[in-house]
Enzyme design. Structure first.
Site, PDB file in Angstrom:
ATOM      1  N   ASP A 130       0.836  -1.189   0.000  1.00 35.21           N
ATOM      2  CA  ASP A 130       0.000   0.000   0.000  1.00 35.21           C
ATOM      3  C   ASP A 130       0.884   1.257   0.000  1.00 35.21           C
ATOM      4  OD1 ASP A 130      -2.156   1.664   0.175  1.00 35.21           O
ATOM      5  OD2 ASP A 130      -3.118   0.564   1.803  1.00 35.21           O
ATOM      6  N   ASP A 131       0.847   2.000  -1.081  1.00 33.17           N
ATOM      7  CA  ASP A 131       1.652   3.226  -1.199  1.00 33.17           C
ATOM      8  C   ASP A 131       3.154   2.958  -1.100  1.00 33.17           C
ATOM      9  OD1 ASP A 131      -0.754   4.531  -1.323  1.00 33.17           O
ATOM     10  OD2 ASP A 131      -0.433   5.803   0.428  1.00 33.17           O
TER      11      ASP A 131
ATOM     12  N   CYS B  42      -5.401   4.136  -4.790  1.00 30.93           N
ATOM     13  CA  CYS B  42      -5.647   2.805  -4.234  1.00 30.93           C
ATOM     14  C   CYS B  42      -6.868   2.062  -4.789  1.00 30.93           C
ATOM     15  CB  CYS B  42      -5.744   2.922  -2.722  1.00 30.93           C
ATOM     16  SG  CYS B  42      -6.597   4.415  -2.169  1.00 30.93           S
TER      17      CYS B  42
ATOM     18  N   HIS C 170     -11.315  -2.174  -0.219  1.00 31.29           N
ATOM     19  CA  HIS C 170     -11.327  -0.889  -0.920  1.00 31.29           C
ATOM     20  C   HIS C 170     -12.115  -0.853  -2.218  1.00 31.29           C
ATOM     21  CE1 HIS C 170      -8.718   2.923  -0.455  1.00 31.29           C
ATOM     22  NE2 HIS C 170      -9.725   2.886   0.365  1.00 31.29           N
TER      23      HIS C 170
ATOM     24  N   ASP D 134       0.131  -0.819  -4.905  1.00 34.97           N
ATOM     25  CA  ASP D 134      -1.080  -0.291  -5.548  1.00 34.97           C
ATOM     26  C   ASP D 134      -0.861   1.022  -6.278  1.00 34.97           C
ATOM     27  OD1 ASP D 134      -0.747   1.211  -3.242  1.00 34.97           O
ATOM     28  OD2 ASP D 134      -2.876   1.258  -2.739  1.00 34.97           O
ATOM     29  N   ASN D 135       0.135   1.785  -5.850  1.00 38.23           N
ATOM     30  CA  ASN D 135       0.480   3.048  -6.530  1.00 38.23           C
ATOM     31  C   ASN D 135       1.815   3.520  -5.996  1.00 38.23           C
ATOM     32  OD1 ASN D 135      -2.285   3.973  -4.636  1.00 38.23           O
ATOM     33  ND2 ASN D 135      -0.243   4.634  -4.011  1.00 38.23           N
TER      34      ASN D 135
END
Lengths: 488, 488
Positions: B4-5, B44, B107, B254-255
């Site tokens: 995540d991130d 996300c 999400h 995710d990014n």
């Protein structure tokens, strides 16, 4: 193995996205990668003088006092060079019967008294200065290449570099010299020191035909690929001769990537700030790999704060020799780091010319002075930090922070983007420790005679030794010395 | 394993200077590292929807039309979620008898019809939204954690996160869930799909006590170290159970790293431009490692242009299943890349909300639209490109380049600093090819019904299923839907 203007971010093992350095990456995997290894200066000549003397440029004379905090080096018109009073690594290695060879760029002065064979080297194949050109041999002579005492030709004439295509076979010549030298010393059963100071990644960047167009990264990447291939061949040669376990190999660079030449002729310092010419991390943190099968275990990463100056002290130690005790030596002996995985506390000082700009202690770095370059130069498009502007950090005036140093934590913030608040406990604690280290350093500092103050067109490479045999002597102009101008 | 991130530059193998990810680096050394792997969206929710559907957000509905080129996701007040018409990877894997579990962040919508167990998953341990908070349970409810159909508690109440110290043991819980699930499926001899979507590196960043203060990089680094350790344990578990050679493992993010949260709660995208929320490389190029002993050879680097959407198609292929043929699937089957080292030509489209901002073909990337965020937001200190300003590229207005796309060569210039001159032959050649690919793409594009347009405080996590057993039901306000505001 000293790279020229190669940046921390140019190797696959350091995260270059194209990952085109399989040999360097393998060297790293088989040895020790340093993440926090520094040059002594963000410019070529002082960095090289420091490597060979184990001393900061401010001590060995490779700086200027013509203006404050200015980078200086050894262009053709420089009068100075490495003083006789400095003791170079090869001079000391001779005591242990080493044969010393420099292949590539010398850069410690090109006048007769500065010749590498007068400073401990037994052999030389390469040039005293950068391979700039082509010149007209009237205003400026083309740079000579030497074999040992005598020149054997000039760049662009006898040793072509095609500025348009980037083609030149010099790295192949430098590779051959290295392989041949190693083979000869092996045959003679002599210990040897090879200083392989190639320069294909310094603008004008070049690669030989076989490598042109082979990289995702353009010409700069082609040059890196050729170097990578050459390093692979040298290491394989050591292994084939059965002397890899008797040969300590270290690869690093003289300063950060020259972002002014990017993207076609400059490399990458990512994730660090700015590049060559600056005392930000991008100017001085270097790729560094130690390789010594059977002695340095494979797959190690060291966070030791290292310096090119340590190569002087470490090499002496590995050769069973003592370091000079009649002078300050800034390099430390890294053998405990290399052989036992230890870490040694020590600060890193970031000098630019006559000024200590910054200092690193542990993970903290304090800037006492900041600047990249002047507004005048910046306005002309000379940008040492392209695309990067950190307010109050990448300044275009020489900004003094001595009363309240700019502090960064290089662990959390390797890119020097987030100055730590002056009122924080972290700042107070770190600064106290740093100031006491700086005070000690400055109390003992006796600057050497500056060598890079005087220029004179009469001293250029008009008539290097051996020119007469080649009919390559040129007539120098009358001597008219001047105070060299160092714009940044 | 979906991070995540986490940014491209956060792993040792990708050049993070602290090199604190020995397990991820080993995973890379034993498998295949992707240098050019992309998410489908710099945010996300859309990224996750694309991973599970194999389709661009513009097709699967995870975008907004409330304004042009705006990032949107699934906060608590979102009304929409993953449409029933979308076919998710676990739904298809069920046909081959797979047991599917999601651990961590879903999400894709938190209302009853969007529950992961209604979309193919058999088990769930985790939360429908980000772990923001703590909230007062009056204006905003604290976010629930689910075990399967029912909530089992709320963040900050039953699952504490200490915002001050960053301490939380959630990664340990997520690790235990993974190990336990794998062990159970092994015992039952069932094929399984584990979607391990942990979120410790998303602000508020957290780590469990054992890892706090262990990193050079501060809290963010502590979180990465704990994840690294957990990944190591999961891979070791597979090996200990003797099923590593039967288990395809893929790790990505995710990014790009959230540079707005750096340095304490955000990672690194070095050497790429900007971060999360943007369609520059820093927003969308991801770390990506494939691991499958006995099938994927060790030590490989792939320059394949990959996408999270390929995980949909590739997983189906590896499970011996076909992809749906009643709809456009953007993901491609990477098995030839993974298993035979092939490279497949394909473009990468960079969307932001309803707009195709940029496209990559080969090493060229053309930006049709640029912006980071608005001047208004930027003036408030919201900066997606801290310390990085590229004139005409990192724009603070939505700048249209459709008539004359901004072109970069990502090999020579991975940092998107040097637009290629419009008059050059390189530009003309590359743009022609790109425009034809874009035209094809747009001709076939049928946007899905946008899911992220409507907000309503009544739909927040007031009374998730199971709340009554825990006495954790809260009273929702009256429904008052509005057009969600997406500022960037």
């Amino acid at each position: 193995m000293l790279m020229d203007d190669m940046g921390w971010g140019d190797l696959g093992v350091y995260g270059q996205p194209a990952r085109e350095t399989p040999n360097l990456d393998r060297m790293a995997a088989e040895g020790m990668v340093f993440t926090d290894f520094y040059t002594a200066n963000p410019l070529c000549s002082p960095s090289r003088a420091s490597l060979l003397t184990g001393r900061l440029p401010i001590r060995n004379g490779f700086y200027t006092t013509n203006a404050h905090a200015r980078n200086a080096y050894t262009p053709q018109e420089i009068v100075g060079g490495i003083p006789d009073s400095e003791i170079l690594l090869p001079e000391l290695l001779k005591k242990a019967n080493y044969v010393n060879k420099i292949v590539g760029k010398w850069h410690l002065g090109h006048r007769a008294q500065y010749h590498p064979l007068r400073h401990g080297f037994d052999e030389w194949f390469g040039s005293p200065n950068c391979h700039f050109g082509p010149y007209d041999n009237k205003e400026t002579p083309n740079l000579p290449l030497y074999r040992n005492m005598d020149m054997i030709g000039r760049y662009y004439e006898d040793f072509p570099i095609d500025i348009k295509t980037g083609e030149a076979n010099l790295t192949q010549l430098y590779l051959k010299e290295a392989l041949n030298f190693i083979g000869r010393q092996h045959n003679d059963d002599r210990p040897f020191f090879l200083y392989w100071a190639i320069d294909a990644t310094h603008a004008p960047v070049y690669a030989s035909k076989k490598f042109l167009g082979t990289s995702q990264r353009g010409l700069y990447g082609d040059a890196v690929r050729e170097i990578d291939d050459s390093v692979g061949q040298i290491l394989a040669h050591l292994q084939n001769l059965g002397i890899a376990e008797k040969t300590f190999v270290f690869l690093t660079s003289d300063n950060g990537a020259a972002l002014i030449s990017a993207p076609n002729e400059g490399g990458s310092n990512a994730p660090f700030l700015c590049g060559k010419q600056t005392t930000f991390e991008g100017g001085m943190r270097e790729p560094a790999i130690a390789w010594w099968p059977g002695h340095i275990s494979a797959g190690q990463v060291s966070h030791q704060l290292g310096s090119v100056m340590d190569l002087f002290t470490t090499s002496l130690s590995l050769a069973g020799l003592g370091r000079p005790h009649d002078r300050e030596i800034d390099g430390i002996d890294l053998s405990p780091v290399l052989l036992q995985g230890k870490t040694i506390d020590r600060p890193v000082f970031y000098y630019r010319g006559n000024e200590m700009m910054a200092v690193r202690v542990g993970l903290h770095k304090a800037h006492f002075w900041t600047w990249s370059n002047s507004w005048e130069e910046f306005a002309q498009g000379i940008d040492f930090c392209p695309g990067q502007t950190i307010s109050g950090v990448t300044t275009h005036v020489q900004q003094e922070h001595t009363m309240l140093p700019l502090l960064f934590h290089l662990g959390r913030d390797p890119g020097e983007k987030y100055p730590i608040r002056v009122t924080s406990a972290e700042y107070q604690g770190a600064i106290q420790q740093i100031l006491s280290i700086v005070q000690q350093h400055q109390k003992r500092m006796v600057p050497g005679e500056p060598q890079l103050n005087v220029c004179d067109r009469a001293v250029m490479n008009w008539s290097p030794p051996g020119c007469e045999k080649l009919n390559k002597c040129l007539t120098p102009p009358a001597s008219k010395p001047w105070k060299c101008s160092w714009p940044h």
